[in-house]
Design a protein around this motif. Structure first.
Motif, short mmCIF file in Angstrom:
data_model
loop_
_atom_site.label_atom_id
_atom_site.label_comp_id
_atom_site.label_asym_id
_atom_site.label_seq_id
_atom_site.Cartn_x
_atom_site.Cartn_y
_atom_site.Cartn_z
N ALA A 67 -23.33 -18.30 -2.14
CA ALA A 67 -24.59 -18.95 -1.76
C ALA A 67 -25.66 -17.95 -1.34
N HIS A 68 -25.24 -16.90 -0.62
CA HIS A 68 -26.23 -16.04 0.04
C HIS A 68 -26.12 -14.56 -0.30
N ARG A 122 -32.48 -13.67 5.65
CA ARG A 122 -33.32 -12.74 6.42
C ARG A 122 -34.79 -12.99 6.13
N ARG A 123 -35.13 -13.19 4.87
CA ARG A 123 -36.54 -13.46 4.53
C ARG A 123 -37.01 -14.77 5.14
N ARG A 155 -42.96 -15.16 11.69
CA ARG A 155 -44.41 -15.05 11.50
C ARG A 155 -45.12 -16.35 11.83
N ALA A 156 -44.46 -17.48 11.60
CA ALA A 156 -45.07 -18.78 11.86
C ALA A 156 -44.85 -19.27 13.28
N ARG A 206 -36.03 -1.43 -2.04
CA ARG A 206 -35.56 -1.64 -3.41
C ARG A 206 -34.75 -2.94 -3.48
N PRO A 207 -35.43 -4.07 -3.29
CA PRO A 207 -34.70 -5.34 -3.24
C PRO A 207 -34.06 -5.69 -4.58
N TRP A 208 -32.85 -6.21 -4.50
CA TRP A 208 -32.14 -6.64 -5.70
C TRP A 208 -32.50 -8.08 -6.03
N PRO A 209 -32.44 -8.45 -7.30
CA PRO A 209 -32.53 -9.88 -7.64
C PRO A 209 -31.38 -10.62 -6.96
#
Length: 298
Positions: free
Chosen positions: A94-95, A102-103, A110-111, A230-233
């Motif tokens: 799933a994650h 995390r995102r 932020r909100a 360098r984020p992965w898909p």
């Protein structure tokens, strides 16, 4: 970490901060937010203690002329959920390594109305918020960590006042939480240095190579997939985490890691019996007070 602490660190300040709603933005009603949290906390001692402390902080900050929104406890991050190796195949499918969570958490921060209020405040008001939440300077509370480092914090401010009311012995609470928190990092170091863990890594690494992932240990695979620059898909991340979980089970690494984690937790508790016992006692004694605070103010 408190969300205001994140804001303050970003702003280049030294302590945590506080509160309210930003000009031109709408924020949830504090009472409604606390009421919903009270419902979710029912029956969960840790959530009840967290909520009670937040309610006390809110009351204190309100008396000092600030707004304050009760914050839910932060969710477990990857390191807390899987400190040694991802060993839950369903979670991995799933994650992956949790970068999606995390995102989502970063967007929530932020909100957050407390963050918005802090960002909208003038420099002088930000200083007031820092002082009123955390105290004027880091004095009054002190603890020596197992590595010899001494950490300090103010025994004034709304955070300290809330913890004093909830736990009674603020100095013992500060010492117990800081020392036992440091033991978590020590425990992981002991596990990963243990010959039994190092031995169990060999079949895990072979399994991973067979799946096309040449990583020597779970820390290396995790680091490869979670680099912020360098984020992965997501699909690629899920494949790697799923392979890690499958290999953790088939190689026996998951069982070894769990056993050693428990073994060293007990051992470190014996090395530091005072703080370990104090933490359990203070939480146990605070729970009836926490329930009364939630019932009264939540």
């Amino acid at each position: 970490m408190h969300r205001w602490k994140l804001a303050l660190l970003t702003a280049g300040l030294l302590a945590t901060t506080a509160t309210g709603c930003a000009g031109g933005t709408s924020a949830p009603d504090p009472a409604a937010r606390a009421g919903g949290a009270a419902h979710r906390a029912a029956g969960d001692p840790q959530r009840t203690l967290h909520l009670a402390e937040q309610l006390l902080v809110r009351t204190c900050m309100t008396k000092r002329g600030h707004e304050y929104w009760v914050e839910p406890p932060p969710p477990k991050d990857l390191a807390a959920r899987f400190p040694l190796v991802v060993d839950d195949p369903a979670w991995a499918r799933a994650h992956g390594y949790g970068t999606d969570l995390r995102r989502r958490r970063e967007a929530e921060v932020r909100a957050d109305p407390n963050q918005k209020y802090f960002r909208s405040a003038s420099a002088a008001n930000r200083s007031d918020l820092v002082r009123d939440l955390n105290g004027p300077e880091p004095r009054g509370l002190s603890a020596r960590l197992p590595n010899g480092m001494r950490v300090t914090h103010s025994d004034r401010g709304c955070q300290a006042a809330a913890q004093r009311e909830l736990y009674g012995d603020l100095k013992a609470w500060f010492r117990a939480t800081r020392v036992t928190g440091a033991l978590d990092g020590m425990r992981l170091g002991l596990v990963t240095a243990d010959k039994r863990y190092r031995t169990a890594l060999a079949p895990w690494a072979r399994c991973m190579r067979g799946k096309g992932h040449p990583y020597a240990d779970p820390a290396a695979s995790r680091a490869a997939a979670t680099r912020a620059d360098r984020p992965w898909p997501h699909a690629k991340e899920v494949r790697l985490a799923s392979a890690e979980a499958a290999c953790a089970a088939s190689s026996g690494l998951a069982d070894v890691a769990r056993a050693l984690n428990t073994e060293y937790r007990v051992e470190l508790g014996r090395r530091h019996p005072r703080e370990t016992a104090d933490l359990a006692r203070l939480r146990r004694e605070a729970l009836p007070r926490a329930r009364a605070i939630v019932a009264r103010e939540g």
